[in-house]
Design a protein around this motif. Structure first.
Motif, PDB file in Angstrom:
ATOM      1  N   VAL A 330       0.871  -1.172   0.000  1.00 59.08           N
ATOM      2  CA  VAL A 330       0.000   0.000   0.000  1.00 59.08           C
ATOM      3  C   VAL A 330       0.908   1.221   0.000  1.00 59.08           C
ATOM      4  O   VAL A 330       1.753   1.374   0.892  1.00 59.08           O
ATOM      5  CB  VAL A 330      -0.928   0.026   1.231  1.00 59.08           C
ATOM      6  CG1 VAL A 330      -1.789   1.278   1.215  1.00 59.08           C
ATOM      7  CG2 VAL A 330      -1.788  -1.232   1.287  1.00 59.08           C
ATOM      8  N   ILE A 331       0.780   2.065  -1.015  1.00 58.69           N
ATOM      9  CA  ILE A 331       1.634   3.244  -1.151  1.00 58.69           C
ATOM     10  C   ILE A 331       0.843   4.475  -0.731  1.00 58.69           C
ATOM     11  O   ILE A 331      -0.202   4.783  -1.314  1.00 58.69           O
ATOM     12  CB  ILE A 331       2.141   3.421  -2.598  1.00 58.69           C
ATOM     13  CG1 ILE A 331       2.701   2.103  -3.138  1.00 58.69           C
ATOM     14  CG2 ILE A 331       3.181   4.541  -2.653  1.00 58.69           C
ATOM     15  CD1 ILE A 331       3.920   1.611  -2.430  1.00 58.69           C
ATOM     16  N   ASP A 332       1.339   5.168   0.268  1.00 65.59           N
ATOM     17  CA  ASP A 332       0.664   6.381   0.745  1.00 65.59           C
ATOM     18  C   ASP A 332       1.108   7.590  -0.079  1.00 65.59           C
ATOM     19  O   ASP A 332       2.282   7.711  -0.445  1.00 65.59           O
ATOM     20  CB  ASP A 332       0.999   6.628   2.219  1.00 65.59           C
ATOM     21  CG  ASP A 332       0.449   5.539   3.120  1.00 65.59           C
ATOM     22  OD1 ASP A 332      -0.608   4.977   2.776  1.00 65.59           O
ATOM     23  OD2 ASP A 332       1.081   5.236   4.146  1.00 65.59           O
ATOM     24  N   THR A 333       0.159   8.460  -0.365  1.00 68.88           N
ATOM     25  CA  THR A 333       0.462   9.707  -1.064  1.00 68.88           C
ATOM     26  C   THR A 333       0.683  10.810  -0.038  1.00 68.88           C
ATOM     27  O   THR A 333      -0.154  10.991   0.848  1.00 68.88           O
ATOM     28  CB  THR A 333      -0.690  10.101  -1.999  1.00 68.88           C
ATOM     29  OG1 THR A 333      -0.897   9.059  -2.960  1.00 68.88           O
ATOM     30  CG2 THR A 333      -0.381  11.405  -2.726  1.00 68.88           C
ATOM     31  N   PRO A 334       1.815  11.526  -0.119  1.00 73.27           N
ATOM     32  CA  PRO A 334       2.064  12.601   0.851  1.00 73.27           C
ATOM     33  C   PRO A 334       0.961  13.657   0.785  1.00 73.27           C
ATOM     34  O   PRO A 334       0.393  13.911  -0.283  1.00 73.27           O
ATOM     35  CB  PRO A 334       3.407  13.181   0.395  1.00 73.27           C
ATOM     36  CG  PRO A 334       4.041  12.128  -0.450  1.00 73.27           C
ATOM     37  CD  PRO A 334       2.906  11.398  -1.098  1.00 73.27           C
ATOM     38  N   PRO A 335       0.635  14.286   1.905  1.00 77.64           N
ATOM     39  CA  PRO A 335      -0.386  15.347   1.905  1.00 77.64           C
ATOM     40  C   PRO A 335      -0.041  16.446   0.904  1.00 77.64           C
ATOM     41  O   PRO A 335       1.074  16.980   0.907  1.00 77.64           O
ATOM     42  CB  PRO A 335      -0.331  15.884   3.345  1.00 77.64           C
ATOM     43  CG  PRO A 335       0.233  14.746   4.149  1.00 77.64           C
ATOM     44  CD  PRO A 335       1.190  14.044   3.239  1.00 77.64           C
ATOM     45  N   GLY A 336      -0.970  16.728   0.018  1.00 71.78           N
ATOM     46  CA  GLY A 336      -0.747  17.756  -0.985  1.00 71.78           C
ATOM     47  C   GLY A 336       0.159  17.334  -2.119  1.00 71.78           C
ATOM     48  O   GLY A 336       0.445  18.130  -3.023  1.00 71.78           O
ATOM     49  N   GLY A 337       0.611  16.069  -2.094  1.00 66.38           N
ATOM     50  CA  GLY A 337       1.521  15.584  -3.130  1.00 66.38           C
ATOM     51  C   GLY A 337       0.794  14.797  -4.201  1.00 66.38           C
ATOM     52  O   GLY A 337      -0.422  14.636  -4.168  1.00 66.38           O
ATOM     53  N   ARG A 338       1.581  14.301  -5.152  1.00 65.37           N
ATOM     54  CA  ARG A 338       1.032  13.526  -6.251  1.00 65.37           C
ATOM     55  C   ARG A 338       1.260  12.046  -5.999  1.00 65.37           C
ATOM     56  O   ARG A 338       2.286  11.651  -5.442  1.00 65.37           O
ATOM     57  CB  ARG A 338       1.717  13.937  -7.560  1.00 65.37           C
ATOM     58  CG  ARG A 338       1.048  13.380  -8.795  1.00 65.37           C
ATOM     59  CD  ARG A 338       1.549  14.069 -10.034  1.00 65.37           C
ATOM     60  NE  ARG A 338       0.738  13.742 -11.187  1.00 65.37           N
ATOM     61  CZ  ARG A 338       0.921  14.253 -12.382  1.00 65.37           C
ATOM     62  NH1 ARG A 338       1.901  15.130 -12.574  1.00 65.37           N
ATOM     63  NH2 ARG A 338       0.149  13.924 -13.391  1.00 65.37           N
ATOM     64  N   ALA A 339       0.304  11.208  -6.407  1.00 67.82           N
ATOM     65  CA  ALA A 339       0.422   9.766  -6.196  1.00 67.82           C
ATOM     66  C   ALA A 339       1.617   9.211  -6.965  1.00 67.82           C
ATOM     67  O   ALA A 339       1.971   9.702  -8.041  1.00 67.82           O
ATOM     68  CB  ALA A 339      -0.868   9.066  -6.632  1.00 67.82           C
ATOM     69  N   LEU A 340       2.233   8.180  -6.405  1.00 65.48           N
ATOM     70  CA  LEU A 340       3.418   7.591  -7.033  1.00 65.48           C
ATOM     71  C   LEU A 340       3.120   7.090  -8.436  1.00 65.48           C
ATOM     72  O   LEU A 340       3.884   7.348  -9.369  1.00 65.48           O
ATOM     73  CB  LEU A 340       3.944   6.444  -6.167  1.00 65.48           C
ATOM     74  CG  LEU A 340       5.114   5.648  -6.772  1.00 65.48           C
ATOM     75  CD1 LEU A 340       6.307   6.543  -7.041  1.00 65.48           C
ATOM     76  CD2 LEU A 340       5.491   4.487  -5.853  1.00 65.48           C
ATOM     77  N   PHE A 341       1.999   6.387  -8.610  1.00 64.01           N
ATOM     78  CA  PHE A 341       1.728   5.825  -9.936  1.00 64.01           C
ATOM     79  C   PHE A 341       1.508   6.910 -10.967  1.00 64.01           C
ATOM     80  O   PHE A 341       1.941   6.782 -12.125  1.00 64.01           O
ATOM     81  CB  PHE A 341       0.530   4.882  -9.880  1.00 64.01           C
ATOM     82  CG  PHE A 341       0.315   4.141 -11.168  1.00 64.01           C
ATOM     83  CD1 PHE A 341       1.247   3.227 -11.631  1.00 64.01           C
ATOM     84  CD2 PHE A 341      -0.811   4.371 -11.940  1.00 64.01           C
ATOM     85  CE1 PHE A 341       1.068   2.545 -12.825  1.00 64.01           C
ATOM     86  CE2 PHE A 341      -1.006   3.701 -13.132  1.00 64.01           C
ATOM     87  CZ  PHE A 341      -0.068   2.782 -13.584  1.00 64.01           C
ATOM     88  N   GLU A 342       0.857   7.991 -10.591  1.00 62.67           N
ATOM     89  CA  GLU A 342       0.664   9.090 -11.532  1.00 62.67           C
ATOM     90  C   GLU A 342       2.008   9.729 -11.893  1.00 62.67           C
ATOM     91  O   GLU A 342       2.229  10.141 -13.041  1.00 62.67           O
ATOM     92  CB  GLU A 342      -0.281  10.132 -10.936  1.00 62.67           C
ATOM     93  CG  GLU A 342      -1.677   9.607 -10.634  1.00 62.67           C
ATOM     94  CD  GLU A 342      -2.357   8.990 -11.852  1.00 62.67           C
ATOM     95  OE1 GLU A 342      -2.173   9.542 -12.967  1.00 62.67           O
ATOM     96  OE2 GLU A 342      -3.060   7.981 -11.692  1.00 62.67           O
ATOM     97  N   THR A 343       2.907   9.803 -10.937  1.00 58.03           N
ATOM     98  CA  THR A 343       4.243  10.329 -11.204  1.00 58.03           C
ATOM     99  C   THR A 343       4.982   9.437 -12.193  1.00 58.03           C
ATOM    100  O   THR A 343       5.672   9.918 -13.108  1.00 58.03           O
ATOM    101  CB  THR A 343       5.042  10.423  -9.891  1.00 58.03           C
ATOM    102  OG1 THR A 343       4.322  11.236  -8.957  1.00 58.03           O
ATOM    103  CG2 THR A 343       6.417  11.020 -10.111  1.00 58.03           C
ATOM    104  N   ILE A 344       4.830   8.124 -12.034  1.00 54.45           N
ATOM    105  CA  ILE A 344       5.468   7.174 -12.951  1.00 54.45           C
ATOM    106  C   ILE A 344       4.886   7.306 -14.353  1.00 54.45           C
ATOM    107  O   ILE A 344       5.615   7.337 -15.347  1.00 54.45           O
ATOM    108  CB  ILE A 344       5.294   5.739 -12.426  1.00 54.45           C
ATOM    109  CG1 ILE A 344       6.072   5.556 -11.120  1.00 54.45           C
ATOM    110  CG2 ILE A 344       5.753   4.715 -13.465  1.00 54.45           C
ATOM    111  CD1 ILE A 344       5.786   4.253 -10.406  1.00 54.45           C
TER     112      ILE A 344
END
Length: 354
Positions: A330-344
């Motif tokens: 389970v990958i947590d998205t930092p508050p106000g940040g972008r999700a890891l998969f979307e970044t990839i």
């Protein structure tokens, strides 16, 4: 400390926050190793050593430290995300610990199926083949493995490389660096520390993924990288025998339990069992340990608990009751940040090699 004793204790000494006195004699070797690592990377960057681009994007999931840090669950998470978005991923791996990983030529490439022998293909690739539902190929030469995979499965349009951050022959579109909560240890290169490459190497990765809460922060340029926390979630045990049986932790409480783990940091598994409210006797083993029947010779009536990675190697050695705890990342998205998969995905669409 004798040489044999030091070799056995190296992983523990590496992850002390200061360089242990016993490791000081290894510093010249670490400096030499660093020079060789830097020269090799420079030769690839200058084109004096040749790297190869595949006709599909490549995502490398690797680490800077020796040993397991949680790459396999992250690879499974990534493959599932890609498939859900319509991609057709496949996996390549070195096949560490299998017979296909031996020999100097490195030319042997093997497909991995769910019924393969982990002594041949390696424990992690076999787990990936059983869990991912996508083609998996192994080979010391990841370029050859990927080409063989694409020839056999031309429908695949993205390769996920399990490990291989230092395998520069294979060009990549995305690099992810995984650390567990031990972090970078004393911060020294091998053999005085756990690092395969210096920390500035992180400046070229897309993101850092922490398997658990880090005990230390990354320094320098790496601090500016996107960083994500990964949790391994597992609640229900399945029978190690392969029978379609499962149970929860409540069914195991009050019984004589023996937990074994041959992963990069066995304490991760033991902490997970403790969090489930279980009391057990812990049996840590080295990463990629080759189990023998004597390793599992517990008292009659004992119940054995193990990780999925261990189960592919030693489930057949258990004569009594044994259970496996599957986990998912389970990958947590930092508050106000972008999700890891979307970044990839953003980086994949750009197809800029790392």
């Amino acid at each position: 400390m004798a040489a044999g004793g030091l070799a056995r204790r190296l992983p523990q000494r590496w992850y002390e926050r200061r360089l242990a006195l016993a490791l000081w004699p290894l510093l010249p070797l670490s400096l030499l190793f660093g020079a060789l690592v830097g020269a090799r990377r420079w030769l690839y960057r200058c084109g004096l050593l040749r790297s190869h681009r595949l006709p599909v994007p490549v995502i490398v999931v690797g680490n800077l430290t020796v040993g397991g840090s949680g790459k396999t669950p992250l690879v499974l998470w990534l493959v599932a995300k890609l498939r859900a978005r319509g991609w057709r991923p496949a996996i390549v791996s070195r096949g560490y610990g299998g017979r296909g990983d031996r020999g100097g030529s490195g030319a042997r490439v093997l497909p991995v199926v769910a019924t393969a022998d982990c002594a041949v293909v390696g424990d992690e690739p076999l787990l990936l083949a059983r869990r991912s539902g996508v083609p998996v190929f192994v080979g010391r030469d990841r370029v050859a493995a990927a080409r063989a995979l694409l020839a056999a499965h031309p429908e695949c349009n993205v390769i996920v490389a399990d490990d291989g951050l230092q395998h520069y022959r294979l060009q990549r579109s995305v690099e992810l660096a995984v650390f567990d909560q031990r972090g970078v240890g004393n911060g020294w290169l091998l053999p005085a520390g756990p690092l395969r490459e210096p920390l500035p190497r992180l400046s070229s990765v897309l993101a850092v993924v922490w398997n658990g809460r880090p005990e230390q922060a990354l320094a320098g340029a790496a601090r500016k990288l996107p960083q994500f926390a990964m949790r391994l979630r597992g609640q229900r045990f399945i029978a190690a025998s392969g029978e379609p049986r499962s149970c929860d932790a409540d069914a195991l409480r009050g019984r004589r339990l023996h937990a074994l783990a041959g992963i990069g940091d066995p304490s991760r598994f033991f902490r997970q069992l403790t969090a489930l409210g279980l009391d057990f006797e812990a049996h840590p083993f080295p990463d990629h340990h080759r189990y023998r029947a004597g390793d599992l010779a517990f008292a009659e009536g004992a119940v054995v608990l193990m990780t999925e990675k261990d189960a592919v190697k030693c489930a057949a050695l258990v004569t009594g009751e044994a259970w496996v705890l599957p986990v998912e990342a389970v990958i947590d998205t930092p508050p106000g940040g972008r999700a890891l998969f979307e970044t990839i995905l953003e980086k994949l669409h750009g197809r800029t090699p790392a």
